[in-house]
Design a protein around this motif. Structure first.
Motif, mmCIF file in Angstrom:
data_model
loop_
_atom_site.group_PDB
_atom_site.id
_atom_site.type_symbol
_atom_site.label_atom_id
_atom_site.label_comp_id
_atom_site.label_asym_id
_atom_site.label_seq_id
_atom_site.Cartn_x
_atom_site.Cartn_y
_atom_site.Cartn_z
ATOM 1 N N GLN A 160 0.819 -1.217 0.000
ATOM 2 C CA GLN A 160 0.000 0.000 0.000
ATOM 3 C C GLN A 160 0.852 1.265 0.000
ATOM 4 O O GLN A 160 0.320 2.365 0.023
ATOM 5 N N GLY A 161 2.174 1.107 0.004
ATOM 6 C CA GLY A 161 3.065 2.272 -0.062
ATOM 7 C C GLY A 161 3.038 3.127 1.195
ATOM 8 O O GLY A 161 3.216 4.345 1.129
ATOM 9 N N ILE A 162 2.827 2.479 2.357
ATOM 10 C CA ILE A 162 2.807 3.230 3.617
ATOM 11 C C ILE A 162 4.226 3.726 3.914
ATOM 12 O O ILE A 162 5.172 2.932 3.911
ATOM 13 N N THR A 163 4.364 5.015 4.176
ATOM 14 C CA THR A 163 5.707 5.546 4.467
ATOM 15 C C THR A 163 5.895 5.803 5.951
ATOM 16 O O THR A 163 7.019 5.918 6.431
ATOM 17 N N LEU A 164 4.789 5.924 6.691
ATOM 18 C CA LEU A 164 4.864 6.151 8.140
ATOM 19 C C LEU A 164 3.835 5.257 8.823
ATOM 20 O O LEU A 164 2.624 5.487 8.691
ATOM 21 N N VAL A 165 4.334 4.242 9.515
ATOM 22 C CA VAL A 165 3.442 3.347 10.261
ATOM 23 C C VAL A 165 3.250 3.938 11.652
ATOM 24 O O VAL A 165 4.216 4.091 12.401
ATOM 25 N N THR A 166 2.026 4.324 11.966
ATOM 26 C CA THR A 166 1.732 4.794 13.320
ATOM 27 C C THR A 166 0.871 3.730 13.981
ATOM 28 O O THR A 166 -0.052 3.205 13.371
ATOM 29 N N ARG A 167 1.215 3.378 15.190
ATOM 30 C CA ARG A 167 0.412 2.398 15.948
ATOM 31 C C ARG A 167 0.815 2.470 17.400
ATOM 32 O O ARG A 167 1.806 3.123 17.756
ATOM 33 N N GLY A 168 0.062 1.763 18.247
ATOM 34 C CA GLY A 168 0.307 1.830 19.684
ATOM 35 C C GLY A 168 1.627 1.207 20.076
ATOM 36 O O GLY A 168 2.164 0.333 19.383
ATOM 37 N N GLU A 169 2.140 1.662 21.222
ATOM 38 C CA GLU A 169 3.452 1.158 21.653
ATOM 39 C C GLU A 169 3.377 -0.303 22.095
ATOM 40 O O GLU A 169 4.412 -0.935 22.297
ATOM 41 N N ASP A 170 2.169 -0.871 22.194
ATOM 42 C CA ASP A 170 2.076 -2.316 22.469
ATOM 43 C C ASP A 170 2.634 -3.128 21.306
ATOM 44 O O ASP A 170 2.957 -4.300 21.470
ATOM 45 N N LEU A 171 2.757 -2.498 20.131
ATOM 46 C CA LEU A 171 3.287 -3.209 18.956
ATOM 47 C C LEU A 171 4.725 -2.792 18.626
ATOM 48 O O LEU A 171 5.250 -3.141 17.566
ATOM 49 N N LEU A 172 5.350 -2.083 19.563
ATOM 50 C CA LEU A 172 6.723 -1.605 19.321
ATOM 51 C C LEU A 172 7.655 -2.758 18.923
ATOM 52 O O LEU A 172 8.381 -2.674 17.931
ATOM 53 N N PHE A 173 7.611 -3.843 19.677
ATOM 54 C CA PHE A 173 8.564 -4.926 19.422
ATOM 55 C C PHE A 173 8.293 -5.636 18.103
ATOM 56 O O PHE A 173 9.198 -6.171 17.484
ATOM 57 N N ALA A 174 7.030 -5.630 17.680
ATOM 58 C CA ALA A 174 6.683 -6.303 16.423
ATOM 59 C C ALA A 174 7.508 -5.727 15.270
ATOM 60 O O ALA A 174 7.818 -6.433 14.304
ATOM 61 N N SER A 175 7.891 -4.468 15.380
ATOM 62 C CA SER A 175 8.628 -3.835 14.283
ATOM 63 C C SER A 175 9.992 -4.483 14.041
ATOM 64 O O SER A 175 10.532 -4.411 12.936
ATOM 65 N N HIS A 176 10.544 -5.134 15.070
ATOM 66 C CA HIS A 176 11.814 -5.848 14.864
ATOM 67 C C HIS A 176 11.624 -6.982 13.852
ATOM 68 O O HIS A 176 12.457 -7.199 12.968
ATOM 69 N N ILE A 177 10.517 -7.695 14.011
ATOM 70 C CA ILE A 177 10.220 -8.799 13.092
ATOM 71 C C ILE A 177 9.832 -8.246 11.716
ATOM 72 O O ILE A 177 10.241 -8.767 10.675
ATOM 73 N N HIS A 178 9.068 -7.164 11.716
ATOM 74 C CA HIS A 178 8.625 -6.607 10.433
ATOM 75 C C HIS A 178 9.825 -6.121 9.618
ATOM 76 O O HIS A 178 9.880 -6.283 8.399
ATOM 77 N N ARG A 179 10.804 -5.550 10.323
ATOM 78 C CA ARG A 179 12.011 -5.085 9.623
ATOM 79 C C ARG A 179 12.746 -6.260 8.975
ATOM 80 O O ARG A 179 13.254 -6.153 7.854
ATOM 81 N N LEU A 180 12.808 -7.379 9.691
ATOM 82 C CA LEU A 180 13.469 -8.568 9.139
ATOM 83 C C LEU A 180 12.700 -9.072 7.910
ATOM 84 O O LEU A 180 13.307 -9.371 6.870
ATOM 85 N N LEU A 181 11.390 -9.126 7.999
ATOM 86 C CA LEU A 181 10.599 -9.603 6.859
ATOM 87 C C LEU A 181 10.772 -8.686 5.651
ATOM 88 O O LEU A 181 10.840 -9.135 4.511
ATOM 89 N N GLN A 182 10.856 -7.373 5.911
ATOM 90 C CA GLN A 182 11.083 -6.428 4.798
ATOM 91 C C GLN A 182 12.392 -6.754 4.084
ATOM 92 O O GLN A 182 12.469 -6.771 2.854
ATOM 93 N N ALA A 183 13.434 -7.009 4.885
ATOM 94 C CA ALA A 183 14.741 -7.298 4.275
ATOM 95 C C ALA A 183 14.670 -8.591 3.460
ATOM 96 O O ALA A 183 15.176 -8.657 2.336
ATOM 97 N N LEU A 184 14.031 -9.624 4.007
ATOM 98 C CA LEU A 184 13.981 -10.921 3.319
ATOM 99 C C LEU A 184 13.179 -10.841 2.036
ATOM 100 O O LEU A 184 13.496 -11.493 1.041
ATOM 101 N N LEU A 185 12.111 -10.035 2.055
ATOM 102 C CA LEU A 185 11.204 -9.985 0.902
ATOM 103 C C LEU A 185 11.503 -8.803 -0.023
ATOM 104 O O LEU A 185 10.780 -8.576 -0.997
ATOM 105 N N GLY A 186 12.557 -8.051 0.294
ATOM 106 C CA GLY A 186 12.933 -6.924 -0.574
ATOM 107 C C GLY A 186 11.897 -5.804 -0.571
ATOM 108 O O GLY A 186 11.637 -5.185 -1.599
ATOM 109 N N LEU A 187 11.305 -5.553 0.591
ATOM 110 C CA LEU A 187 10.268 -4.514 0.693
ATOM 111 C C LEU A 187 10.867 -3.228 1.260
ATOM 112 O O LEU A 187 11.840 -3.270 2.023
ATOM 113 N N ALA A 188 10.250 -2.101 0.923
ATOM 114 C CA ALA A 188 10.698 -0.816 1.465
ATOM 115 C C ALA A 188 10.421 -0.777 2.971
ATOM 116 O O ALA A 188 9.486 -1.426 3.454
ATOM 117 N N THR A 189 11.240 -0.032 3.690
ATOM 118 C CA THR A 189 11.047 0.113 5.139
ATOM 119 C C THR A 189 10.436 1.471 5.444
ATOM 120 O O THR A 189 11.042 2.494 5.145
#
Ligand code: GLU
Length: 284
Positions: free
Chosen positions: A208-237
């Protein structure tokens, strides 16, 4: 680059003032920057998603005065995208089938409890002890052929080695070195649903071309996994902004089961949109 934000609720109950805060936060961030605001319905869990909750989401957000672009992305219509991403990860030899039941995982964790080198807890609860990672490929195939229900897990150590050091940026907290291993081998396809929150959200934000993900701090740690998936799948961060969660009068976390503070209940009790927006923490 124009800012693109999103609000991504799951249609599993009525939205409450905490959701209003999250939605207004994302919408406001886009508006302030002259950007775009998208809405996404996170309904991969067919057992928990309800069409009437989805209708209520549109009604409540419109009543608050929010506008979003159409068409709205509904995750349940995009299983093919998730399947294709899983196939790519499988080709990279980063996935393995996991046949464990919850009870088996619990028992295994108790057994391993005495092994001090194993971290036991991730931000999402007990870390999967890796039982099925050690199943031989031939045995895996036999169990799949027998039709044994299985999830697909990411071999996180192997994936992190392949990706190398990564980081991501939170607007409040600055640059964060990614530590996806804190989750252990997460599930990317559930037994009952052919994907998972982490996979769907990461892929959709990129598609969807999201450039700024805003969400609650309860999902802060999830971003570590999301960053890894972006790298593996060649997606923009994208950039991230994990905001605080608004709480109830006694400081407790708001939950969908608290009927009294749903936007719908407040509207029916005669509150105006401005009053609800103020309750969500956006008063003047
Ligand atoms: N669908 C998730 C929720 O309802 C939010 C997903 C996200 O913002 O990453 O909590």
């Amino acid at each position: 680059m124009p800012i693109v934000t999103r609000f991504a609720p799951s249609p599993t109950g009525r939205l409450h003032t905490g959701h209003a805060y999250a939605a207004l936060f994302a919408w406001g961030a886009a508006r302030l920057a002259g950007g775009r605001f998208l809405l996404r319905i996170e309904d991969i869990d067919g057992g928990r998603s309800q069409p009437e909750s989805e209708d209520a989401i549109y009604r409540d957000l419109a009543w608050l005065g929010l506008e979003w672009e159409t068409p709205v992305r509904r995750q349940s219509e995009h299983f093919e995208d998730y399947r294709e991403a899983l196939a790519r990860l499988a080709d990279m030899n980063l996935l393995y089938p996991c046949f464990c039941t919850r009870a088996e995982i619990r028992a295994e964790i108790e057994r391993a409890g005495s092994a001090p080198h194993l971290p036991l807890h991730s931000p999402e609860g007990p870390i999967y002890p890796g039982t099925c990672r050690r199943v031989e490929p031939g045995e895996r195939q036999r169990r799949i052929d027998r039709g044994e229900p299985h999830a697909l897990r990411l071999d996180v150590a192997r994936a992190a080695r392949l990706a190398g050091p990564l980081s991501w940026t939170d607007r409040l907290r600055g640059e964060q070195p990614a530590t996806p291993e804190i989750f252990g081998d997460i599930v990317l396809a559930r037994k009952d649903v052919p994907c998972s929150y982490h996979l769907a959200v990461t892929l959709d934000d990129a598609l969807q071309g999201i450039t700024l993900v805003t969400r609650g701090e309860d999902l802060l740690f999830a971003s570590h996994i999301h960053r890894l998936l972006q790298a593996l799948l060649g997606l923009a961060t994208p950039e991230y902004h994990h905001h605080e969660l608004i709480t109830g009068p006694n400081g407790e976390r708001l939950a969908k089961r608290d009927k009294s503070i749903t936007i719908e209940a407040l509207r029916e009790a005669g509150k105006s949109p401005a009053e609800v927006i103020a309750m969500a923490g956006f008063g003047e």
